[in-house]
Structure formats: C-alpha cells, structure tokens
Design an enzyme around this catalytic site. Structure first.
Site, mmCIF file in Angstrom:
data_model
loop_
_atom_site.group_PDB
_atom_site.id
_atom_site.type_symbol
_atom_site.label_atom_id
_atom_site.label_comp_id
_atom_site.label_asym_id
_atom_site.label_seq_id
_atom_site.Cartn_x
_atom_site.Cartn_y
_atom_site.Cartn_z
ATOM 1 N N LYS A 80 0.858 -1.193 0.000
ATOM 2 C CA LYS A 80 0.000 0.000 0.000
ATOM 3 C C LYS A 80 0.892 1.240 0.000
ATOM 4 O O LYS A 80 1.903 1.290 0.718
ATOM 5 C CB LYS A 80 -0.892 -0.023 1.246
ATOM 6 C CG LYS A 80 -1.950 1.077 1.288
ATOM 7 C CD LYS A 80 -2.837 0.915 2.537
ATOM 8 C CE LYS A 80 -3.918 1.970 2.597
ATOM 9 N NZ LYS A 80 -4.801 1.792 3.788
ATOM 10 N N SER A 155 -9.680 1.845 2.907
ATOM 11 C CA SER A 155 -8.788 2.577 2.046
ATOM 12 C C SER A 155 -7.767 1.703 1.328
ATOM 13 O O SER A 155 -7.169 2.151 0.347
ATOM 14 C CB SER A 155 -8.042 3.636 2.865
ATOM 15 O OG SER A 155 -7.223 3.003 3.838
ATOM 16 N N SER A 179 -9.959 -0.447 7.184
ATOM 17 C CA SER A 179 -9.372 -0.289 5.851
ATOM 18 C C SER A 179 -8.647 -1.505 5.291
ATOM 19 O O SER A 179 -8.273 -1.511 4.122
ATOM 20 C CB SER A 179 -8.413 0.897 5.837
ATOM 21 O OG SER A 179 -9.146 2.098 5.795
#
Ligand SMILES: [Mg+2]
Ligand SMILES: [Zn+2]
Lengths: 484, 100, 475
Positions: A80, A155, A179
């Site tokens: 990420k 996210s 997330s």
C-alpha cells in the site's frame, strides 16, 4: 497441470519453489504479465517496479539456491502506498507528497525484506487512508475485480484488488477503522487487522496514531498467518509496539473448532443491512458450530456510539499528523506565497483532496478551544466504554463472529457526495480499532450479482492465533465455492 | 473559538480551516459547511452517554516507560535530505521570508 | 502613584544529552546545517518518536534539586503550532502532567534571602534554527529535537534585578545538577519573560506582556527595566496595557509590539499517541534523590564549617561548581585550608578572569596547589617565590616541589647564614638601622628588602625580622 502462477497462494508458491518447480523470477514475470493485461482496467497499482522486483527475485533465487531461503523467500508482495520503502516514492495517493522519495524502510518493510520478500509495486488507496472506497485517491480509480462498476472498498482498495484480481500473491494494507477488512470483504480476499501494538507502525504514514495498524491481505487465512509471523514483534522505533512473544500462527491452525466459544454480538445488526449479508454470516456461524465451536450471544452495548467516537478521535489525531505536510521539507509547495503562513495555506489547499480537508477541519474543530472537552475528551471516555464491552465479551469468548460490512461493494460514485453515509458503512469495523483488538475478514458468501461478502472474526488483543484458527477452519470447511 | 461557533455551538468552517492552515474557496466553504454541520450533529450522539467517573483512553494498550538509551545513531546524508526539499540553498531549507 | 512589578519567567534549558530527545541524531552545536537530521527530527511521513530516558532523568533530577513534587505519572502531549522551525507543526511537550510540579529557588545574597516559587518543569523538544536572508529565510534542523526542559516560575519576582538574580541562582543549580552545559552563547538557556505592573495595594495582577526567546541574562534585565518603565508610563498617562508579545531589541534598547498574529493561539493539546506515559516508581525517585549533589547554599555553609573559611570566601568559591570542586580537592590535600582559599580567592580567580579560562581546563592541579601551600606553610619558599611558581603552574602545570628543588629556590632558614647577611645590610645602611632603633618602624622594611635582595629572595622574611630585632635589642 499448468499452474497459473499469478493466482497461487503464498504457501503453495513457497512449497513449489522449495521443490524447484519454478523460481521467484518466474512468479515476478507471470505477475508482471498479469498486471500488463489487467491493471489498466483494475487500477490496483499506483506504480509497478518490475525492474526492482526482478532484481529482488533473482537475489531471492540465489539465496534459496544457497540454502538461505527466508520465510517469504521470493514471494512477490504489493505494498500500500502509505508505507515508506527506501528509495521509492510514497504518495499516500495524495498530490501533497509529489516528488517525495523515502530515505528509509518502514519496519514492516524491513521485516519482509529480511525474509526474502519481493516488492512488486505500490497499491492505490484513499488519500492518506481516509475513505472506504479508494475513490479518494488523487492518482487514479481502482475497480472491484469481481464487479468492475463497483468500488474495491478502502482505504486499502488497491491491495485488495491486486490480491483478489491475481496481480499479487499477497499485499500489505493498513487499517484505521476497517481499511484492511472492508476492502477484503468487498473484493473477496482475506484481510487481517492485527491487534494494536502487534506490528510496528514505524514508517507507516500516520492517519490516526492510536488506531492505525499494518496487516496482511491474502488469498487464504494460512497465508495471512505466514505473513503475520514475519510482521509481528517489538520494535525500538515504535514505543506502542509490544514485546508479547509471537506464536507460530500457521503451525497452530486446526481444521476444527472444538473447545472454542464464539460470541455473536446482538448489536451487529443494523438498519439498511443487506439481507444477503445477514444470511451469509448466519450460515457461517452455523458452519462454525458444526466444526465444534460453542456459539453464544454477547452484548456490546456501546456499539451505537462507535462511529461518532471513531470520527472524533481519528480526525483529531489526523489533524495533527497531517500538519507536517507544509511544503517546507518535502513534497509539494505552492508557488507565489509571500510568507510561510501563506505558503502553508496555499500548499495544503492545492495538495489535499476534499475528504482529507474535511477530516482535517473536523479534527481541528473537535480539539479546538471551547470544544475539546465536549468532543475529544468525551470520545476518549466513550472509547473506554467500548473497550470494556469487548473485555466483558472476551471474558467468556475466544472470538466473535460478525458481518464485516452492512452491505457488499457499492457502485462507484454512489456515496461520494454524502460523506456521512460513507462513514456509517464502517460500523462493524471501527470498534476493533477503538478497542485495540484484532480482526479478520474471510469471504463467506456472495450477494446477488456475485458480490463477495465478508465474515468478520474479532479476537482479544494479542490473540491473533484465535481468529486465524477460526478463520482457517471455517475457510477449509467452506471450500473454494465463491472464489474466482 | 470563533464568535459564530460560540453563538451557534456549531462548526465555523472558515474559522477552523484557518486554524488548520487550509485556504478554502468560497465554494468549498459552502460545501464543507453543509457536510460538516451534518457530521458534527451526528457525532454529538455521544452527548447522550453519561461518562461520569470514566477514565479517558488515549492509548489502545497500557504500556509505560518505553525509553531509548542516550546513544548517537547515524543521521541522514544531507544530499538525500535536500533532494526532497522543494527549495534549498547552501545546505539550508529555504522558505518565504519569515516576518515577525 | 507607586507601582508593583510582577515578573514570571519560562526558562528553556537544553539538556546535556548525547542524542536528541526523540531520535538518535547527535546533539552538537556548530555542525554544518542539516547534517544532524533524520526522518524523526525532520518530521518525515511515518517517522515516530522514541524517548531518550536520560532526558527524563535529567529533568527529574533538576526537579529534585529544587524541591519539586515528582508524582510518578507523567505524559507527553502534542502542541499544535505552524511555524517553519517546527518539523511536524506540533511540538511534543507536556500539558497537564509535567514531570515535576512545584519547587522553589532561593535568591539573594547572605542578607535577605527570597524565594521564587516554581510552578512546574516539563520536558519538550527544541525547534530548528531560522536564518533570515534578504528575500527568504533558511531553516537548519540540526537543533530541532534537542531535549529542552522548560522551567516555569510563579510571578514572584518584583524587580528586573530580582529576575536577574533568579537566573543566576537557577544557572548555578543547573550547573550543580550537571544537567546542562549552561552555555548562554550557544543558546543553552533561553527565557520567555512575562511582565506586568499594578498600583501598589492592588490585589489582582496587571495585564502582562511577553518577551520571547531572550538568550542573555543581561538582555532579560534590560528588557524588563525598559518594559516595566514603559508599562508604568502608559498607566500614568491613563492608558491601558495590551496583552501582547513584544520584542526586545538589544541594539536600540527598545521593546516593540510584534506584528499581531491573525488569530489567537489555539494549541489544541492532546496526548501524544506515539509515546507511552512515564510512571516512575517511588523507589527509583528516591534513588535519584539520594544521588543528588549538594545545593550551592548548603555547600557554602559546609565549607565554612568544615574548612574554617569565612562565609564570604565560601560564597565566592561555590558560585561556580567547578571552582568549589577544585577548592575542596586542594583543601583536602593541604595542611591549611584557609591558605588554599586565599590562593583561590586571589591568584586563581584573578588569572581565570584575565585569561577567560575554565578552571576545569587549567594545567595547575589541585594537588599542585596543595603542594605549593605546603611549601609556603613550611617556609620552604617565601610568598613572592610562591606567586611566581603559581603563575608558572597556571600556564604550564608541573610539580612545585620539583621546581623549587631544581632551581634551588628553597628559602634559607639558617640563622647564622642569614645573620651574616643581616649584619652586612646593617653595616651598609647604618643610618637606616639607627632610625629603626629610634622607633621608626617603617625603616625595618628597607633593611629587610636589602637582605632579601642579597639572598636572591631566599631568606625567610620572618627570620630576617627576628634577627634584625635581636640586633636592636642586643646592640
Ligand atoms: Mg515550551
Ligand atoms: Zn534525528
């Protein structure tokens, strides 16, 4: 049988490489090809570093040949874009980090590196991890690999899409209010949010420091266990990361749940919940009972205050954490400013997207003079009550079973104009962050249209072994029925 | 506290954005004012709870006295640091002139 | 109308640690800009603070020195404030649970002692250093993150001179506690000064103004003189004092309001989630207390008692801890502590002053000084010779006994040998001798001088006097 290298599990890939069926470089090439074919559509990656990944894969292959294979030797992992990797940009999907190159490795990255992992690329996300659909990325849109008109969740939407879409064997995500778990549920993969303090946050660009955790996103619970063993453990660079010994999670997995007590919270049924979600979770609970678990009902009475508490504490911490993005030391600087104050205002106006601005303003407000006690301090006290709810539940349960999200993945654009509706979708996941406990999302069914549904398994702090055991036993009993 | 906030008990986006060092357009102010008023009203839900005698939680887990030994560790190379700087000269980060 | 001045100080003291407060970067003045920086002290994305335990110990030690309460629980908070010298745009500081609560510092010399109450001592991180160019400013983050102890007083000082005396007393304590280098030129001690005035008899404090970041004690003194006079003048004119931050210009000797900030400060304190609280066990606090050095006032009394030196001398000797240490080290080796004190009070302090040296770096060792005192006490050398030797040792070091031996500087105490020289001097200056015999006491000095000259300074002056008197008596 011809193996599809890009959709292997981590544990299978390790076994194959150990027996010489293929090499890490083959994995990297297969994934590179898959990305070339499919990522234009999915948009899982912000950047792909094939050259770097090839070099790391070759190094891993050499290490393996020399008998020095680490625990994740040669496994390509997607990261990420909120984690610092030395020598690479770290955009946090924001314009404000334009031009920034990280001069250091996050501890989680260093740990993966030390075990021979290969870094394939950086995945898309909501800007600064703020959002539940990855639509708040300033860089690109990411689509749900199971339904291209739907969001992948957020996210960590890029990580979930990469894993579920066959573009990485595993990925790292981060979870501040769901997330990791929510995009895993939306895309149909496994996501583990470790207990607060289980994984070092050093090098993770902070959103809300008392809530953030880094965790694995994988195709199976066993893979999550394998990665978690590597990620866990104390770090002198993170004072909030604990010394509690790390159990051999993968070795402790079982295929039955005899002797375990699992709680089902009465409060985890909300208005507007998709009936398919309720039904799928109910089936999963039954299956766990069949596997030998004792099922009991538990009460988490303060759940209804969790979203409010979360958005007060989370945005308060974020407002301070994001103050450093000012155009002085790195990243974007707006031109034409006459003094530093003017420069800050212009830079931050140009660099942050609307959701980040909204949260910074909310967080600044709840901490500001005259409001601090009514909002921030009060939320901290409610947080105590939410923690106590879980302490009580875990006094008699080894883990809890809940839906991960009230609905499956929604349509792109569906909630972008209504931030509050977007926030309310976090109801089942934020409590774990507030309480500091661990949570796992495992696919448990599909809604009409083939949209994945996630079962959330919550466990006491530092008891990842409990939820991994439940998740694995359930996953084995479930079989591959909904996985594409 | 802004006067508007003091009077209404609600959020004054223009005032708070200035505290947060964010320049907003009039359009943004209008949009955020609507959205954030709604959100603030929602989070006021916690007002209904009686929290008398409840200790606040600021850390998710109890831990104390996490100290580092007073030892010098290598710093970053200055070129690496300044390469990230939007503006630098003679080893310094350059900002618009600070006026006091 | 008569006015009462109320002064409160916030004194920022850089602690004496090797590394910064929250990272391993070295604490060092004078390095090339931005060479002592890392992701933590530059406020990089993802960097987290890790607490320097030594800084906590030094702060608590300071608190114990001045009688603070250390209640065992302390935490760190974020203080939001956007400024280019602040890497994260919040400072890690302490809001409601500082390491040290309360305490007091005694000021005033011998006569009227006075107490300045301390409100609290907390620990925080220092900011970067700005340099101003024609069209822009530069920022050097080497200093950012240096451990900074903030000592906040009550408004207990009622004149600029009292504030000055407080700072001297505080600096002395910090030196005794060995917690800071206390080098003012390097900005180790910086003051925020709050000043207000009120008509005599009025209970409530007047409106205060603040001067920030004064880095000399003289600057504090002068700024306070000018500011208190300004405030009194404003009130006398019927005007009002505005609560504001003002700037002291040492060159013009004026204070002026700083450009007013757009909005009032709203620091938005909240607990630092990245740092865990500090919980000190009572046993640990007691162990630290037991290891405290003596306070200067206590030491002064002890020096009078143990070494039999005058109170005035003791006060001078303890003013600088290192001078006091030197004295005690030498006095323990010497037969006569008072003589050691005399040397310290005269030759040592004079030469230190003239050469602007630190006593910790001078070549003359306490043992050498003690040996020198032995040589004078036993009359092996006379005082003039001793002074010459002291000056030499001060510059080059060495062993005074060896010097005396090698150069044959030993005092001649043989009565018959000196008697011959005395007789010679009398013979050559018979008129002077007669004057002396007739009661002109000063005349003896001349004869003794002659004897010293003839003996190349080696004669024991007291013996010479004795022999001279014997000649007078004996005829
Ligand atoms: Mg301060
Ligand atoms: Zn540093």
């Amino acid at each position: 049988m011809k193996l599809n290298l890009s959709t292997l599990t981590v544990s299978d890939a390790l076994a194959h490489m150990a027996s010489g069926d293929f090499k890490s470089i083959d994995l990297v090439e297969a994934l590179g090809a898959a990305i070339a074919v499919r990522d234009g559509e999915l948009g899982a990656y912000v950047s792909v570093d094939l050259a770097g990944a090839r070099a790391e894969a070759e190094a891993a292959d050499r290490a393996r040949a020399a008998g020095k294979a680490g625990r994740l030797c040669g496994i390509p992992i997607a990261i990420k874009d909120v984690l610092n990797v030395r020598g690479q940009p770290c955009t946090c999907a924001s314009k404000i980090l334009d031009g920034y190159v990280a001069p250091y490795d996050a501890t989680a990255i260093a740990r993966l590196r030390a075990e021979g992992a290969v870094f394939l690329g950086r995945t898309n996300m909501d800007e600064f991890a703020m959002g539940g659909s990855t639509e708040n990325s300033a860089i690109k849109r990411t689509r749900n690999p199971r339904a291209l008109d739907r969001v992948p969740g957020g996210s960590s939407g890029g990580s979930a899409a990469a894993v579920a879409g066959g573009l990485a064997l595993a990925a790292l995500g981060t979870d501040t209010g769901g997330s990791i778990r929510q995009p895993a549920a939306f895309c149909g993969c496994v996501g583990l949010k470790p207990s607060y303090g289980r994984v070092s946050r050093y090098g993770l660009t902070a959103f809300a420091s008392s809530l953030d955790q880094i965790g694995p996103m994988t195709r199976t619970v066993r893979d999550a266990a394998l990665l978690q063993e590597v990620l866990s453990g104390a770090d002198p660079m993170d004072a909030t990361c604990v010394e509690t010994p790390v159990p051999p999670y993968a070795a402790q997995l079982t295929e039955d749940l005899r002797g375990m007590t699992l709680g089902v919270p009465a409060e985890y049924v909300v208005e507007g919940m998709d009936p398919a979600v309720a039904q799928a979770v109910q089936h999963a609970v039954e299956r766990c009972r069949d596997l030998g678990a004792r099922i009991v009902e538990v009460k988490l009475p303060h759940t209804m205050f969790a979203i409010a508490t979360y958005y007060i504490i989370g945005t308060a911490e974020a407002s301070a954490n994001l103050a450093r993005f000012d155009g002085v030391r790195y990243g974007l600087r707006a031109t034409g400013a006459t003094d530093p104050l003017d420069m800050y205002k212009r830079t931050r106006a140009a660099g942050f997207g609307p959701e980040v601005k909204r949260r910074i303003i909310l967080g600044t407000y709840v901490l500001s003079s005259g409001y601090h006690d009514a909002y921030y301090l009060k939320a901290q006290k409610v947080r105590t009550l939410i923690r106590r709810d879980f302490e009580q539940a875990f006094a008699s349960c080894d883990a809890l079973l809940t839906p991960c999200t009230p609905t499956p993945a929604f349509r792109m654009g569906e909630k972008t104009q209504d931030p509050l509706q977007m926030y309310l979708g976090d109801i089942f996941t934020v409590t774990a962050n507030l309480a500091g406990i661990c949570g796992l999302s495992v696919p448990c069914g599909v809604a009409p249209g083939g949209l994945p549904i996630g079962l959330q398994i919550l466990g006491p702090a530092m008891k990842e072994e409990n939820i991994l055991r439940v998740g694995h036993a359930y996953e084995v009993a479930r079989g591959d029925q909904w996985l594409g | 506290m802004s006067e508007k906030q003091a009077q209404t008990g609600g959020i004054d986006v223009r005032y708070v954005a200035n505290l947060a060092r964010l320049a907003l357009t009039e359009e943004e102010i209008a949009t955020f004012q609507g959205q954030l008023s709604q959100i603030v009203e929602y989070v006021q839900a916690i007002d209904r709870l009686d929290v008398t005698g409840i200790e606040p939680t600021s850390h998710a887990l109890p831990r104390y006295n996490v100290f580092r030994a007073d030892e010098v560790r290598p710093s970053l190379d200055r070129d690496t640091v300044l390469r990230n700087a939007p503006s630098s000269r003679d080893g310094q980060f350059i900002v618009p002139k600070i006026v006091e | 109308m008569n006015y009462r001045i109320d002064i409160g100080l916030e004194v920022h003291v850089q602690l004496k640690t090797r590394s910064k407060m929250f990272c391993g970067c070295e604490v060092r003045v004078g390095a090339e800009p931005n060479t002592l920086v890392c992701p933590v002290c530059l406020g990089y994305p993802g960097a987290m603070p890790s607490m320097n335990g030594e800084a906590v110990r030094l702060t608590v030690r300071t608190g114990l020195m001045i009688g603070s309460t250390i209640d065992g629980f302390s935490k760190f908070d974020r203080k939001s404030y956007f400024y280019p010298d602040m890497p994260k745009n919040y400072q890690i500081s302490q809001y409601d649970r500082p390491l040290c609560d309360g305490g007091a510092v005694l000021i005033g010399d011998g006569g009227v002692a006075k107490t300045v109450r301390i409100r609290r001592i907390h620990l925080e991180e220092d900011v970067a250093k700005n340099t101003h160019f024609a069209a822009a400013s530069g920022v050097d983050f080497n200093r950012a993150g240096t451990p900074l102890m903030e000592i906040v007083t009550q408004p207990d000082m009622h004149s600029p001179e009292e504030a000055f005396a407080f700072l001297l007393a505080l600096k002395q304590i910090l030196q005794y506690a060995d917690v800071s280098h206390c080098n003012l030129e390097e900005g180790n001690i910086r003051c925020d000064v709050n000043c207000s005035v009120r008509p005599e008899g009025q209970e409530a404090l007047g409106t205060k103004t603040e001067h920030k970041n004064l880095n000399t004690f003289k600057g504090v003194l002068n700024a306070l003189k000018v500011e208190s006079e300004r405030q009194i003048a404003v009130l006398n004119r019927g005007g009002k004092i505005l609560q504001e931050t003002r700037r002291w210009d040492a060159d013009t000797g004026e204070t002026a309001a700083m450009r007013s900030k757009e909005d009032a400060h709203d620091y938005r304190y909240f607990p630092e989630p990245d740092l865990m609280p500090v919980v000190l066990a009572p046993a640990e606090i007691e162990a630290w207390r037991a290891a405290l050095p003596e306070m200067p006032a206590v030491r002064r009394a002890r020096l009078v008692r143990d070494y039999g030196i005058p109170d005035y001398d003791a006060g001078v000797l303890v003013a600088d801890k290192a001078v006091g240490d030197y004295f005690e080290a030498a006095a323990k080796l010497a037969p006569n502590a008072k003589l050691v004190s005399n040397w310290m009070m005269t030759e040592m302090l004079r030469l230190l002053g003239e050469t602007e040296r630190d006593i910790r770096t001078v070549p003359i060792t306490p043992a050498a000084l003690a040996a020198l005192v032995c040589l004078t006490e036993s009359r092996t050398i006379n005082s003039n010779t001793a002074k010459d030797i002291f000056a030499e040792l001060f510059e080059q070091g060495g062993d005074p006994e060896a010097i005396v031996r090698q150069r044959g500087l030993g005092q001649v105490s043989d009565a018959s040998a000196i008697g011959m020289i005395v007789d010679e001097a009398i013979a050559e200056n018979i008129k002077v001798f007669d004057d002396y015999r007739n009661g002109k006491v000063a005349a003896a000095k001349f004869i003794i001088g002659q004897v010293m000259k003839k003996s190349k300074g080696k004669a024991d002056p007291q013996l010479v006097m004795k022999l001279l008197d014997a000649r007078v008596a004996g005829g």
